[in-house]
Design a protein around this motif. Sequence first.
Motif, PDB file in Angstrom:
ATOM      1  N   GLN A  16       0.826  -1.200   0.000  1.00 42.43           N
ATOM      2  CA  GLN A  16       0.000   0.000   0.000  1.00 42.43           C
ATOM      3  C   GLN A  16       0.865   1.257   0.000  1.00 42.43           C
ATOM      4  O   GLN A  16       0.583   2.218  -0.728  1.00 42.43           O
ATOM      5  N   GLN A  17       1.925   1.252   0.762  1.00 44.23           N
ATOM      6  CA  GLN A  17       2.839   2.384   0.803  1.00 44.23           C
ATOM      7  C   GLN A  17       3.471   2.616  -0.572  1.00 44.23           C
ATOM      8  O   GLN A  17       3.551   3.753  -1.041  1.00 44.23           O
ATOM      9  N   ASP A  18       3.914   1.537  -1.196  1.00 43.18           N
ATOM     10  CA  ASP A  18       4.521   1.644  -2.528  1.00 43.18           C
ATOM     11  C   ASP A  18       3.518   2.196  -3.541  1.00 43.18           C
ATOM     12  O   ASP A  18       3.863   3.044  -4.377  1.00 43.18           O
ATOM     13  N   GLN A  19       2.272   1.711  -3.468  1.00 43.73           N
ATOM     14  CA  GLN A  19       1.248   2.172  -4.406  1.00 43.73           C
ATOM     15  C   GLN A  19       0.917   3.652  -4.173  1.00 43.73           C
ATOM     16  O   GLN A  19       0.758   4.417  -5.130  1.00 43.73           O
ATOM     17  N   LEU A  20       0.813   4.050  -2.911  1.00 41.58           N
ATOM     18  CA  LEU A  20       0.554   5.456  -2.606  1.00 41.58           C
ATOM     19  C   LEU A  20       1.691   6.349  -3.090  1.00 41.58           C
ATOM     20  O   LEU A  20       1.468   7.427  -3.646  1.00 41.58           O
ATOM     21  N   LYS A  21       2.912   5.908  -2.896  1.00 34.26           N
ATOM     22  CA  LYS A  21       4.075   6.670  -3.350  1.00 34.26           C
ATOM     23  C   LYS A  21       4.082   6.794  -4.873  1.00 34.26           C
ATOM     24  O   LYS A  21       4.367   7.868  -5.416  1.00 34.26           O
ATOM     25  N   GLU A  22       3.732   5.720  -5.558  1.00 35.19           N
ATOM     26  CA  GLU A  22       3.679   5.771  -7.015  1.00 35.19           C
ATOM     27  C   GLU A  22       2.603   6.751  -7.487  1.00 35.19           C
ATOM     28  O   GLU A  22       2.822   7.542  -8.412  1.00 35.19           O
ATOM     29  N   LEU A  23       1.430   6.697  -6.852  1.00 35.58           N
ATOM     30  CA  LEU A  23       0.373   7.654  -7.195  1.00 35.58           C
ATOM     31  C   LEU A  23       0.819   9.082  -6.909  1.00 35.58           C
ATOM     32  O   LEU A  23       0.562   9.997  -7.699  1.00 35.58           O
ATOM     33  N   ASN A  24       1.501   9.268  -5.795  1.00 37.01           N
ATOM     34  CA  ASN A  24       2.030  10.583  -5.439  1.00 37.01           C
ATOM     35  C   ASN A  24       2.991  11.086  -6.522  1.00 37.01           C
ATOM     36  O   ASN A  24       2.904  12.234  -6.951  1.00 37.01           O
ATOM     37  N   ASP A  25       3.880  10.234  -6.956  1.00 37.97           N
ATOM     38  CA  ASP A  25       4.857  10.610  -7.985  1.00 37.97           C
ATOM     39  C   ASP A  25       4.186  10.945  -9.315  1.00 37.97           C
ATOM     40  O   ASP A  25       4.543  11.925  -9.964  1.00 37.97           O
ATOM     41  N   ARG A  26       3.201  10.137  -9.690  1.00 39.38           N
ATOM     42  CA  ARG A  26       2.562  10.322 -10.995  1.00 39.38           C
ATOM     43  C   ARG A  26       1.549  11.464 -11.008  1.00 39.38           C
ATOM     44  O   ARG A  26       1.441  12.198 -11.988  1.00 39.38           O
ATOM     45  N   LEU A  27       0.775  11.578  -9.927  1.00 40.18           N
ATOM     46  CA  LEU A  27      -0.310  12.555  -9.896  1.00 40.18           C
ATOM     47  C   LEU A  27       0.064  13.864  -9.210  1.00 40.18           C
ATOM     48  O   LEU A  27      -0.683  14.840  -9.297  1.00 40.18           O
ATOM     49  N   VAL A  29      -0.110  14.394  -6.121  1.00 42.76           N
ATOM     50  CA  VAL A  29      -1.097  14.584  -5.058  1.00 42.76           C
ATOM     51  C   VAL A  29      -0.472  14.051  -3.775  1.00 42.76           C
ATOM     52  O   VAL A  29       0.051  12.922  -3.775  1.00 42.76           O
ATOM     53  N   PRO A  30      -0.504  14.822  -2.690  1.00 49.34           N
ATOM     54  CA  PRO A  30       0.097  14.346  -1.445  1.00 49.34           C
ATOM     55  C   PRO A  30      -0.535  13.030  -0.967  1.00 49.34           C
ATOM     56  O   PRO A  30      -1.741  12.807  -1.147  1.00 49.34           O
ATOM     57  N   VAL A  31       0.278  12.184  -0.381  1.00 46.50           N
ATOM     58  CA  VAL A  31      -0.206  10.898   0.130  1.00 46.50           C
ATOM     59  C   VAL A  31      -1.344  11.120   1.128  1.00 46.50           C
ATOM     60  O   VAL A  31      -2.337  10.395   1.119  1.00 46.50           O
ATOM     61  N   SER A  32      -1.227  12.128   1.972  1.00 56.41           N
ATOM     62  CA  SER A  32      -2.286  12.395   2.955  1.00 56.41           C
ATOM     63  C   SER A  32      -3.615  12.692   2.259  1.00 56.41           C
ATOM     64  O   SER A  32      -4.678  12.251   2.726  1.00 56.41           O
ATOM     65  N   GLU A  33      -3.574  13.403   1.139  1.00 56.01           N
ATOM     66  CA  GLU A  33      -4.805  13.694   0.393  1.00 56.01           C
ATOM     67  C   GLU A  33      -5.361  12.416  -0.227  1.00 56.01           C
ATOM     68  O   GLU A  33      -6.574  12.201  -0.236  1.00 56.01           O
ATOM     69  N   LEU A  34      -4.498  11.550  -0.744  1.00 54.43           N
ATOM     70  CA  LEU A  34      -4.955  10.279  -1.298  1.00 54.43           C
ATOM     71  C   LEU A  34      -5.644   9.442  -0.220  1.00 54.43           C
ATOM     72  O   LEU A  34      -6.687   8.826  -0.475  1.00 54.43           O
ATOM     73  N   ILE A  35      -5.079   9.427   0.977  1.00 55.70           N
ATOM     74  CA  ILE A  35      -5.679   8.677   2.083  1.00 55.70           C
ATOM     75  C   ILE A  35      -7.028   9.277   2.460  1.00 55.70           C
ATOM     76  O   ILE A  35      -8.008   8.549   2.663  1.00 55.70           O
ATOM     77  N   ASP A  40     -13.014   8.990   2.267  1.00 59.08           N
ATOM     78  CA  ASP A  40     -14.285   9.489   1.743  1.00 59.08           C
ATOM     79  C   ASP A  40     -15.019   8.424   0.941  1.00 59.08           C
ATOM     80  O   ASP A  40     -16.247   8.284   1.053  1.00 59.08           O
ATOM     81  N   LEU A  41     -14.283   7.645   0.139  1.00 61.78           N
ATOM     82  CA  LEU A  41     -14.914   6.576  -0.645  1.00 61.78           C
ATOM     83  C   LEU A  41     -15.528   5.510   0.256  1.00 61.78           C
ATOM     84  O   LEU A  41     -16.630   5.020  -0.010  1.00 61.78           O
ATOM     85  N   ILE A  42     -14.831   5.143   1.323  1.00 63.89           N
ATOM     86  CA  ILE A  42     -15.350   4.130   2.248  1.00 63.89           C
ATOM     87  C   ILE A  42     -16.571   4.657   3.001  1.00 63.89           C
ATOM     88  O   ILE A  42     -17.568   3.952   3.172  1.00 63.89           O
ATOM     89  N   VAL A  43     -16.505   5.907   3.440  1.00 58.87           N
ATOM     90  CA  VAL A  43     -17.644   6.496   4.143  1.00 58.87           C
ATOM     91  C   VAL A  43     -18.859   6.528   3.223  1.00 58.87           C
ATOM     92  O   VAL A  43     -19.976   6.208   3.642  1.00 58.87           O
ATOM     93  N   LYS A  44     -18.643   6.891   1.960  1.00 63.18           N
ATOM     94  CA  LYS A  44     -19.755   6.911   1.001  1.00 63.18           C
ATOM     95  C   LYS A  44     -20.314   5.502   0.794  1.00 63.18           C
ATOM     96  O   LYS A  44     -21.529   5.308   0.763  1.00 63.18           O
ATOM     97  N   LYS A  45     -19.432   4.522   0.675  1.00 61.28           N
ATOM     98  CA  LYS A  45     -19.862   3.139   0.458  1.00 61.28           C
ATOM     99  C   LYS A  45     -20.733   2.634   1.598  1.00 61.28           C
ATOM    100  O   LYS A  45     -21.722   1.938   1.389  1.00 61.28           O
ATOM    101  N   TYR A  46     -20.379   2.982   2.835  1.00 59.09           N
ATOM    102  CA  TYR A  46     -21.095   2.486   4.001  1.00 59.09           C
ATOM    103  C   TYR A  46     -21.974   3.551   4.648  1.00 59.09           C
ATOM    104  O   TYR A  46     -22.343   3.443   5.814  1.00 59.09           O
TER     105      TYR A  46
END
Length: 65
Positions: A16-27, A29-35, A40-46
Motif C-alpha cells: 500500500q505504501q509503494d502504491q501510494l508513493k507511485e500515485l504521489n509521484d505520478r499525480l 497529489v500528497p499521500v495524505s490527500e490520497l488517504i 471518503d470513498l469508504i464512508v460513502k460506500k457504508y
Amino acid sequence: MSNKKIATTIYITEKQQDQLKELNDRLKVPVSELIRQGIDLIVKKYDENLSGQISLFEEIESEKK
C-alpha cells in the motif's frame, strides 16, 4: 463541517505504501490527500450505516454551491 485536519496514526502494508508513493509521484497529489480521498470513498460506500447523521457527501455538495 469543519475542514480542520487532525493528526492520526495508521498502519498500512508495504505494498500500500509503494502504491501510494507511485500515485504521489505520478499525480503530484500528497499521500495524505490520497488517504483522505480513500476514507471518503469508504464512508460513502457504508453511508447507510451512519444512521441519524447527515450524509457527508450531501454536506460537501451543498458547500460547493
